[in-house]
Design a protein around this motif. Sequence first.
Motif, PDB file in Angstrom:
ATOM      1  N   MET A 141       7.554 -22.477  74.196  1.00 47.04           N
ATOM      2  CA  MET A 141       6.490 -21.773  73.605  1.00 47.04           C
ATOM      3  C   MET A 141       5.423 -22.746  73.293  1.00 47.04           C
ATOM      4  O   MET A 141       4.216 -21.914  73.340  1.00 47.04           O
ATOM      5  CB  MET A 141       6.987 -20.817  72.177  1.00 47.04           C
ATOM      6  N   GLU A 142       5.874 -23.831  73.156  1.00 46.84           N
ATOM      7  CA  GLU A 142       4.608 -24.898  72.915  1.00 46.84           C
ATOM      8  C   GLU A 142       3.905 -25.021  74.305  1.00 46.84           C
ATOM      9  O   GLU A 142       2.785 -25.048  74.194  1.00 46.84           O
ATOM     10  CB  GLU A 142       5.222 -26.319  72.424  1.00 46.84           C
ATOM     11  N   LEU A 143       4.666 -24.926  75.418  1.00 49.02           N
ATOM     12  CA  LEU A 143       3.894 -24.891  76.799  1.00 49.02           C
ATOM     13  C   LEU A 143       3.091 -23.681  76.911  1.00 49.02           C
ATOM     14  O   LEU A 143       2.064 -23.708  77.389  1.00 49.02           O
ATOM     15  CB  LEU A 143       4.920 -25.225  77.921  1.00 49.02           C
ATOM     16  N   HIS A 144       3.736 -22.627  76.421  1.00 50.60           N
ATOM     17  CA  HIS A 144       2.643 -21.231  76.413  1.00 50.60           C
ATOM     18  C   HIS A 144       1.579 -21.346  75.726  1.00 50.60           C
ATOM     19  O   HIS A 144       0.518 -20.989  76.122  1.00 50.60           O
ATOM     20  CB  HIS A 144       3.831 -20.339  75.901  1.00 50.60           C
ATOM     21  N   GLU A 145       1.519 -22.083  74.490  1.00 50.58           N
ATOM     22  CA  GLU A 145       0.527 -22.368  73.678  1.00 50.58           C
ATOM     23  C   GLU A 145      -0.576 -23.154  74.588  1.00 50.58           C
ATOM     24  O   GLU A 145      -1.756 -22.905  74.451  1.00 50.58           O
ATOM     25  CB  GLU A 145       1.025 -22.893  72.364  1.00 50.58           C
ATOM     26  N   ILE A 146      -0.128 -24.219  74.907  1.00 46.71           N
ATOM     27  CA  ILE A 146      -1.095 -25.433  75.864  1.00 46.71           C
ATOM     28  C   ILE A 146      -1.694 -24.614  76.736  1.00 46.71           C
ATOM     29  O   ILE A 146      -2.789 -24.842  77.084  1.00 46.71           O
ATOM     30  CB  ILE A 146      -0.195 -26.513  76.166  1.00 46.71           C
ATOM     31  N   VAL A 147      -0.760 -23.878  77.553  1.00 47.95           N
ATOM     32  CA  VAL A 147      -1.412 -23.045  78.785  1.00 47.95           C
ATOM     33  C   VAL A 147      -2.709 -22.047  78.357  1.00 47.95           C
ATOM     34  O   VAL A 147      -3.602 -21.849  78.948  1.00 47.95           O
ATOM     35  CB  VAL A 147      -0.280 -22.354  79.625  1.00 47.95           C
ATOM     36  N   GLY A 148      -2.115 -21.513  76.966  1.00 45.62           N
ATOM     37  CA  GLY A 148      -3.098 -20.508  76.419  1.00 45.62           C
ATOM     38  C   GLY A 148      -4.503 -21.238  76.236  1.00 45.62           C
ATOM     39  O   GLY A 148      -5.574 -20.665  76.536  1.00 45.62           O
ATOM     40  N   TRP A 149      -4.583 -22.389  75.387  1.00 46.71           N
ATOM     41  CA  TRP A 149      -5.681 -23.194  75.317  1.00 46.71           C
ATOM     42  C   TRP A 149      -6.303 -23.607  76.332  1.00 46.71           C
ATOM     43  O   TRP A 149      -7.947 -23.656  76.610  1.00 46.71           O
ATOM     44  CB  TRP A 149      -5.349 -24.376  74.289  1.00 46.71           C
ATOM     45  N   THR A 150      -5.708 -23.949  77.387  1.00 45.04           N
ATOM     46  CA  THR A 150      -6.265 -24.386  78.895  1.00 45.04           C
ATOM     47  C   THR A 150      -6.975 -23.229  79.235  1.00 45.04           C
ATOM     48  O   THR A 150      -7.825 -23.472  80.115  1.00 45.04           O
ATOM     49  CB  THR A 150      -5.101 -25.271  79.768  1.00 45.04           C
ATOM     50  N   LEU A 151      -6.140 -22.042  79.563  1.00 47.10           N
ATOM     51  CA  LEU A 151      -6.682 -21.030  79.927  1.00 47.10           C
ATOM     52  C   LEU A 151      -8.190 -20.566  79.537  1.00 47.10           C
ATOM     53  O   LEU A 151      -9.159 -20.259  80.081  1.00 47.10           O
ATOM     54  CB  LEU A 151      -5.659 -19.835  79.837  1.00 47.10           C
ATOM     55  N   ALA A 152      -8.142 -20.605  78.122  1.00 48.35           N
ATOM     56  CA  ALA A 152      -9.406 -20.286  77.168  1.00 48.35           C
ATOM     57  C   ALA A 152     -10.429 -21.439  77.562  1.00 48.35           C
ATOM     58  O   ALA A 152     -11.613 -20.867  77.915  1.00 48.35           O
ATOM     59  CB  ALA A 152      -9.114 -20.465  75.918  1.00 48.35           C
ATOM     60  N   ALA A 153     -10.221 -22.512  77.879  1.00 54.58           N
ATOM     61  CA  ALA A 153     -11.033 -23.513  78.404  1.00 54.58           C
ATOM     62  C   ALA A 153     -11.664 -23.143  79.487  1.00 54.58           C
ATOM     63  O   ALA A 153     -12.878 -23.118  79.986  1.00 54.58           O
ATOM     64  CB  ALA A 153     -10.694 -25.051  78.346  1.00 54.58           C
ATOM     65  N   LEU A 154     -10.888 -23.022  80.554  1.00 58.43           N
ATOM     66  CA  LEU A 154     -11.173 -22.434  81.918  1.00 58.43           C
ATOM     67  C   LEU A 154     -12.160 -21.330  82.202  1.00 58.43           C
ATOM     68  O   LEU A 154     -13.002 -21.309  82.949  1.00 58.43           O
ATOM     69  CB  LEU A 154     -10.021 -22.438  82.861  1.00 58.43           C
ATOM     70  N   ILE A 155     -11.522 -20.359  81.110  1.00 55.84           N
ATOM     71  CA  ILE A 155     -12.390 -19.179  81.070  1.00 55.84           C
ATOM     72  C   ILE A 155     -14.012 -19.336  80.793  1.00 55.84           C
ATOM     73  O   ILE A 155     -14.886 -18.976  81.289  1.00 55.84           O
ATOM     74  CB  ILE A 155     -12.132 -18.042  80.106  1.00 55.84           C
ATOM     75  N   ILE A 156     -14.002 -20.320  79.749  1.00 53.52           N
ATOM     76  CA  ILE A 156     -15.298 -20.543  79.151  1.00 53.52           C
ATOM     77  C   ILE A 156     -16.081 -21.424  80.270  1.00 53.52           C
ATOM     78  O   ILE A 156     -17.363 -21.173  80.624  1.00 53.52           O
ATOM     79  CB  ILE A 156     -15.101 -21.565  78.137  1.00 53.52           C
ATOM     80  N   VAL A 157     -15.532 -22.250  81.190  1.00 51.71           N
ATOM     81  CA  VAL A 157     -16.203 -22.883  82.376  1.00 51.71           C
ATOM     82  C   VAL A 157     -16.497 -21.728  83.346  1.00 51.71           C
ATOM     83  O   VAL A 157     -17.681 -21.972  83.906  1.00 51.71           O
ATOM     84  CB  VAL A 157     -15.290 -24.003  82.699  1.00 51.71           C
ATOM     85  N   HIS A 158     -15.643 -21.042  83.654  1.00 54.02           N
ATOM     86  CA  HIS A 158     -15.869 -19.909  84.523  1.00 54.02           C
ATOM     87  C   HIS A 158     -17.078 -19.063  84.264  1.00 54.02           C
ATOM     88  O   HIS A 158     -17.869 -18.928  84.996  1.00 54.02           O
ATOM     89  CB  HIS A 158     -14.530 -19.154  84.655  1.00 54.02           C
ATOM     90  N   ILE A 159     -17.045 -18.677  82.851  1.00 53.12           N
ATOM     91  CA  ILE A 159     -18.197 -17.780  82.475  1.00 53.12           C
ATOM     92  C   ILE A 159     -19.457 -18.449  82.487  1.00 53.12           C
ATOM     93  O   ILE A 159     -20.426 -17.943  82.960  1.00 53.12           O
ATOM     94  CB  ILE A 159     -18.017 -17.299  81.283  1.00 53.12           C
ATOM     95  N   GLY A 160     -19.304 -19.738  82.083  1.00 52.44           N
ATOM     96  CA  GLY A 160     -20.409 -20.669  81.894  1.00 52.44           C
ATOM     97  C   GLY A 160     -21.103 -20.895  83.327  1.00 52.44           C
ATOM     98  O   GLY A 160     -22.508 -20.746  83.695  1.00 52.44           O
ATOM     99  N   ALA A 161     -20.182 -21.160  84.305  1.00 51.96           N
ATOM    100  CA  ALA A 161     -20.886 -21.036  85.890  1.00 51.96           C
ATOM    101  C   ALA A 161     -21.483 -19.990  86.344  1.00 51.96           C
ATOM    102  O   ALA A 161     -22.545 -19.871  87.168  1.00 51.96           O
ATOM    103  CB  ALA A 161     -19.558 -21.616  86.738  1.00 51.96           C
ATOM    104  N   ALA A 162     -20.763 -18.870  86.032  1.00 55.58           N
ATOM    105  CA  ALA A 162     -21.199 -17.471  86.358  1.00 55.58           C
ATOM    106  C   ALA A 162     -22.474 -17.224  85.964  1.00 55.58           C
ATOM    107  O   ALA A 162     -23.416 -16.944  86.530  1.00 55.58           O
ATOM    108  CB  ALA A 162     -20.284 -16.372  86.121  1.00 55.58           C
ATOM    109  N   LEU A 163     -22.736 -17.696  84.731  1.00 53.78           N
ATOM    110  CA  LEU A 163     -24.139 -17.314  83.991  1.00 53.78           C
ATOM    111  C   LEU A 163     -25.142 -18.412  84.509  1.00 53.78           C
ATOM    112  O   LEU A 163     -26.260 -17.991  84.733  1.00 53.78           O
ATOM    113  CB  LEU A 163     -23.946 -17.571  82.336  1.00 53.78           C
ATOM    114  N   LYS A 164     -24.682 -19.577  84.778  1.00 51.53           N
ATOM    115  CA  LYS A 164     -25.871 -20.516  85.374  1.00 51.53           C
ATOM    116  C   LYS A 164     -26.212 -20.008  86.868  1.00 51.53           C
ATOM    117  O   LYS A 164     -27.480 -20.015  87.148  1.00 51.53           O
ATOM    118  CB  LYS A 164     -25.093 -21.944  85.611  1.00 51.53           C
ATOM    119  N   HIS A 165     -25.240 -19.310  87.599  1.00 50.88           N
ATOM    120  CA  HIS A 165     -25.508 -19.034  88.884  1.00 50.88           C
ATOM    121  C   HIS A 165     -26.692 -17.681  88.602  1.00 50.88           C
ATOM    122  O   HIS A 165     -27.432 -17.468  89.567  1.00 50.88           O
ATOM    123  CB  HIS A 165     -24.246 -18.600  89.847  1.00 50.88           C
TER     124      HIS A 165
END
Length: 178
Positions: A141-165
């Motif tokens: 469950m700790e790993l599940h949480e770490i992946v959750g925070w990682t996923l949230a960060a990646l989503i922000i990067v992904h959306i940011g890149a889409a908006l930049k384009h």
Amino acid sequence: MKYTLTQRLLHWIIAAMVLGALSVGFLLGFLGFSGVKDTFGIDVTNLLYKYHKTFGILILGLMVVRIIVKLAKGKPDYSPPLTKFEHSASNAVHGLLYLCLFAMPVLGWLGTGANGFPVEFFNWKLPAILAKDKELGGLLMELHEIVGWTLAALIIVHIGAALKHAFVKKDGVLKRML
């Protein structure tokens, strides 16, 4: 050129489900079972856990379908082409997003079962993959949480890149998925 309708639908359905599951997951993580129960009552708490797990299983299944469709249909070329850096960054972010979108529900399923809790999919109870082991369950469950925070960060990067384009480069990259 655009992704196929099936690919676009899978992208947006999974995106909506991930945002919902992450939101509930962060709520459950911040408040804990007792905090959620004290704030919303036991019935809502049980529904939040049940549908968090249900969405996780649905996301896992849809990601399997998404990979199969991607392998069968490929992806459209970028027009105009991306820079080397953009291409490398895009591949890295997409690869990590896919990895997280598989790892997250699997870790949740394993951790839930190892903690001795039911893995619910709507009104069905799925089998636990691991025997009850609280220590292992806690780690998963700790790993599940770490992946959750990682996923949230990646989503922000992904959306940011889409908006930049879309708004800075105005190169049509976002239109491929719309």
